[in-house]
Motif scaffolding. Structure first.
Motif, PDB file in Angstrom:
ATOM      1  N   LEU A   1     -50.535  48.077  -3.770  1.00 48.32           N
ATOM      2  CA  LEU A   1     -49.201  47.991  -4.462  1.00 48.32           C
ATOM      3  C   LEU A   1     -49.044  46.904  -5.485  1.00 48.32           C
ATOM      4  O   LEU A   1     -48.331  47.043  -6.666  1.00 48.32           O
ATOM      5  N   GLU A   3     -47.909  47.275  -9.315  1.00 51.91           N
ATOM      6  CA  GLU A   3     -46.534  46.689  -9.865  1.00 51.91           C
ATOM      7  C   GLU A   3     -46.874  45.656 -10.797  1.00 51.91           C
ATOM      8  O   GLU A   3     -45.986  45.481 -11.864  1.00 51.91           O
ATOM      9  N   TRP A   4     -47.935  44.759 -10.847  1.00 53.99           N
ATOM     10  CA  TRP A   4     -48.430  44.110 -12.069  1.00 53.99           C
ATOM     11  C   TRP A   4     -48.587  44.837 -13.156  1.00 53.99           C
ATOM     12  O   TRP A   4     -48.258  44.791 -14.654  1.00 53.99           O
ATOM     13  N   TRP A  39     -46.941  47.484 -14.196  1.00 51.97           N
ATOM     14  CA  TRP A  39     -45.745  47.712 -14.622  1.00 51.97           C
ATOM     15  C   TRP A  39     -45.153  46.836 -15.365  1.00 51.97           C
ATOM     16  O   TRP A  39     -44.636  46.756 -16.382  1.00 51.97           O
ATOM     17  N   ARG A  40     -45.070  45.358 -14.776  1.00 53.14           N
ATOM     18  CA  ARG A  40     -44.524  44.345 -15.439  1.00 53.14           C
ATOM     19  C   ARG A  40     -45.159  43.774 -16.608  1.00 53.14           C
ATOM     20  O   ARG A  40     -44.547  43.644 -17.629  1.00 53.14           O
ATOM     21  N   ARG A  45     -43.870  55.511 -11.910  1.00 54.18           N
ATOM     22  CA  ARG A  45     -43.233  54.683 -10.924  1.00 54.18           C
ATOM     23  C   ARG A  45     -41.907  55.276 -10.375  1.00 54.18           C
ATOM     24  O   ARG A  45     -41.861  55.174  -9.094  1.00 54.18           O
ATOM     25  N   TRP A  68     -48.216  53.991  -5.797  1.00 52.91           N
ATOM     26  CA  TRP A  68     -46.555  54.053  -5.631  1.00 52.91           C
ATOM     27  C   TRP A  68     -46.180  55.156  -4.960  1.00 52.91           C
ATOM     28  O   TRP A  68     -45.298  55.052  -4.160  1.00 52.91           O
ATOM     29  N   VAL A  81     -42.347  54.186  -3.405  1.00 53.93           N
ATOM     30  CA  VAL A  81     -41.699  53.810  -4.502  1.00 53.93           C
ATOM     31  C   VAL A  81     -40.884  54.765  -5.102  1.00 53.93           C
ATOM     32  O   VAL A  81     -39.798  54.488  -5.460  1.00 53.93           O
TER      33      VAL A  81
END
Length: 235
Positions: free
Chosen positions: A40, A44-45, A47-48, A74, A208, A213
């Motif tokens: 996860l 998330e990395w 997406w950032r 996401r 996700w 999420v």
């Protein structure tokens, strides 16, 4: 205490199969995925990384589009096929010029085209607003109106020896190749500094969905779903 509470196998089937659990299972997909899912934290990395890169001055249209794909996945758990059915009018991004807040999107999920309305976080709305400007520029050379499909090609392509303009609805293969290019570039850039990204986006999407999420949204009348936009190949 009921037998369901004391059963070593956990709750009874009718308790497990709640509407939320059913929707979550549909987003994740049937059975165990044969390829390893990224953590996860790594998802998330991604997406950032894309969310920031997409909003930099001079960001390439492909990066902005990929940020839209990742942000929507996401937020909704949608697969490529679901995203290809999203149209520009399925978005509610709030009033133009207003402070960026939450938005929403209609997604037609799965082979049954189940229509669900999902909440979009402000950071996803921000990327989508930028993409809406980019897609207008991409379709500027086209005759007639801008295609209804949200996701458009960002490069001129070739179809049987004929040059096809950018700004046309993209295909699933185009999305596959776009993610693969990003994964390979990112892996080459970071080398041993971070775990390599898989060349299959499904291994990121499942991180996700398995963690719960995405917003499960609410089902809306199927009448909202209409003719699907046609697609043009991008290689």
């Amino acid at each position: 205490m009921s037998s369901a509470d004391t059963s070593p196998d956990g709750p009874a089937d009718d308790e497990r199969t709640t509407p939320r659990a059913t929707v979550a299972a549909r987003l994740t997909g049937p059975g165990r995925y044969p390829r390893p899912v990224v953590s996860l934290a790594d998802a998330e990395w991604v997406w950032r990384e894309l969310g920031v890169e997409a909003l930099r001055p001079g960001a390439k249209p492909e990066v902005v589009r990929l940020a839209v794909i990742v942000g929507l996945t996401r937020a909704t758990g949608a697969r490529y096929g679901d995203l290809l059915r999203v149209r520009a009018e399925d978005l509610d991004l709030g009033e133009v010029g207003a402070h960026t807040g939450e938005g929403s999107v209609l997604v037609r999920h799965g082979k049954h085209r189940t229509v669900r309305e999902h909440r979009l976080a402000p950071e996803v709305v921000l990327v989508l607003r930028h993409w809406m400007d980019v897609r207008l520029e991409l379709a500027a050379e086209l005759e007639g109106s801008v295609p209804r499909a949200l996701l458009l090609t960002v490069h001129h392509t070739h179809d049987n020896g004929t040059t096809v303009s950018s700004g046309l609805p993209i295909t699933k293969q185009g999305l596959v190749l776009s993610w693969r290019r990003f994964a390979l570039r990112t892996n080459a850039r970071y080398g041993a500094l971070r775990p390599p990204l898989p060349t299959r986006f499904e291994q990121v999407r499942r991180a996700w969905t398995e963690a719960g999420v995405p917003d499960l949204g609410r089902e809306v009348a199927s009448a909202v779903a209409s003719v699907e936009p046609s697609s043009a190949s991008e290689k």
